[in-house]
Design a protein around this motif. Structure first.
Motif, PDB file in Angstrom:
ATOM      1  N   PRO A 135       0.816  -1.221   0.000  1.00  0.00           N
ATOM      2  CA  PRO A 135       0.000   0.000   0.000  1.00  0.00           C
ATOM      3  C   PRO A 135       0.851   1.273   0.000  1.00  0.00           C
ATOM      4  N   LEU A 136       0.308   2.322  -0.569  1.00  0.00           N
ATOM      5  CA  LEU A 136       1.004   3.609  -0.601  1.00  0.00           C
ATOM      6  C   LEU A 136       1.248   4.166   0.796  1.00  0.00           C
ATOM      7  N   TYR A 137       0.247   4.071   1.670  1.00  0.00           N
ATOM      8  CA  TYR A 137       0.244   4.842   2.902  1.00  0.00           C
ATOM      9  C   TYR A 137       1.235   4.369   3.961  1.00  0.00           C
ATOM     10  N   CYS A 138       1.764   3.145   3.826  1.00  0.00           N
ATOM     11  CA  CYS A 138       2.619   2.614   4.888  1.00  0.00           C
ATOM     12  C   CYS A 138       4.038   2.330   4.433  1.00  0.00           C
ATOM     13  N   THR A 139       4.432   2.849   3.274  1.00  0.00           N
ATOM     14  CA  THR A 139       5.789   2.652   2.767  1.00  0.00           C
ATOM     15  C   THR A 139       6.406   4.004   2.454  1.00  0.00           C
ATOM     16  N   ALA A 140       7.732   4.098   2.580  1.00  0.00           N
ATOM     17  CA  ALA A 140       8.400   5.366   2.278  1.00  0.00           C
ATOM     18  C   ALA A 140       8.235   5.733   0.815  1.00  0.00           C
ATOM     19  N   ILE A 141       8.393   4.749  -0.090  1.00  0.00           N
ATOM     20  CA  ILE A 141       8.201   5.025  -1.521  1.00  0.00           C
ATOM     21  C   ILE A 141       6.765   5.470  -1.778  1.00  0.00           C
ATOM     22  N   GLY A 142       5.805   4.785  -1.179  1.00  0.00           N
ATOM     23  CA  GLY A 142       4.403   5.133  -1.385  1.00  0.00           C
ATOM     24  C   GLY A 142       4.085   6.537  -0.911  1.00  0.00           C
ATOM     25  N   LYS A 143       4.576   6.900   0.266  1.00  0.00           N
ATOM     26  CA  LYS A 143       4.306   8.231   0.796  1.00  0.00           C
ATOM     27  C   LYS A 143       5.018   9.307  -0.026  1.00  0.00           C
TER      28      LYS A 143
END
Length: 259
Positions: A135-143
């Motif tokens: 998921p976007l919200y819980c990864t550094a790349i995603g955020k």
């Protein structure tokens, strides 16, 4: 049943079968494919044979597995392939400097998909894998990607239920919104054991010629010894180098197309 395919068509049913394979799967028996897809056994059997004939599945005594033909098709995806080709020297340079795990990821819906993961024999135990998604919200790349994304996408992600993957996952929309504002301001994102216990990470966005984020690059390591803030400059510099190279490529390409 696997989402995302129109199972009313032959193509849709075939895609449903292919998408039934998960990241950790090797070989799946026919009965398990039937269970996961919700399709009739005879349909799965017939389409799996057709997919095997076209080198999209391999058949064995134990069942079916994804074939190398899918890998070949994936490597022909022009946007991802050219991005990976441009980014790889920067990824390798980051790895040589840090000897930590380096990722390259792009957004797909509300997830990130990892195009590359480079690490040595002692690379950190991370849930990421090349071709996998988180998921976007819980990864550094995603955020990093979400912070400078279109406002509608940020609203959509923040308004859906956010699953707490670890005790450290940020699931409060207001807190996550403030994080994204800070990331947009600073040009880097951090993850502190939000997708997996023991994993910390720093990432920076990669921008295309239209100044929108097209990917992100990160360095990850174990929380016991890795300090993400010590690698902010390196990951920003790599992201900026890839961004400049992408922009230069687009300018040259567009110039050749001009009459």
């Amino acid at each position: 049943m696997t989402d995302g395919a129109d199972v009313g068509t032959v193509l849709g049913k075939s895609v449903t079968i292919l998408r039934a394979f998960r990241a950790d799967d090797q070989t799946l028996p026919l009965a398990e494919l039937v269970r996961r897809t919700g399709l009739h056994k005879a349909t799965v059997h017939r389409l799996a044979r057709d997919l095997a004939r076209n080198r999209l599945l391999d058949r064995s005594d134990e069942g079916y597995r994804l074939s190398g033909g899918l890998f070949e098709l994936g490597m022909r995806a022009s946007v991802e392939r050219s991005l990976l080709e441009i980014a790889m020297p920067f990824i390798q340079d980051l790895y040589e400097r840090t000897h930590e795990t380096v990722h390259l990821g792009v957004r797909d819906g509300h997830d990130i998909v990892y195009l590359a993961k480079v690490g040595g024999h002692k690379q950190t135990n991370a849930p990421s894998r090349t071709g996998g998604r988180l998921p976007l919200y819980c990864t550094a790349i995603g955020k990093a990607l979400l912070a400078d994304a279109a406002p509608a996408l940020r609203r959509a992600v923040l308004s859906e239920p956010l699953t707490r993957r670890t005790p450290h996952t940020v699931v409060a929309p207001g807190m996550l919104r403030r994080q994204l504002q800070q990331i947009s301001k600073n040009g880097c994102a951090f993850e502190y054991e939000e997708s997996a216990i023991g994993l910390v990470c720093v990432a920076a966005p990669i921008f295309g010629s239209d100044n929108t984020p097209v990917a992100a690059i990160s360095i990850a390591g174990p929380s016991s010894r890795f300090r993400p803030d010590a690698h902010v400059h390196a990951v920003r510099a790599a992201a900026a180098g890839i961004s400049r190279t992408l922009t230069r490529r687009d300018v040259l390409r567009d110039g050749k197309r001009s009459p």
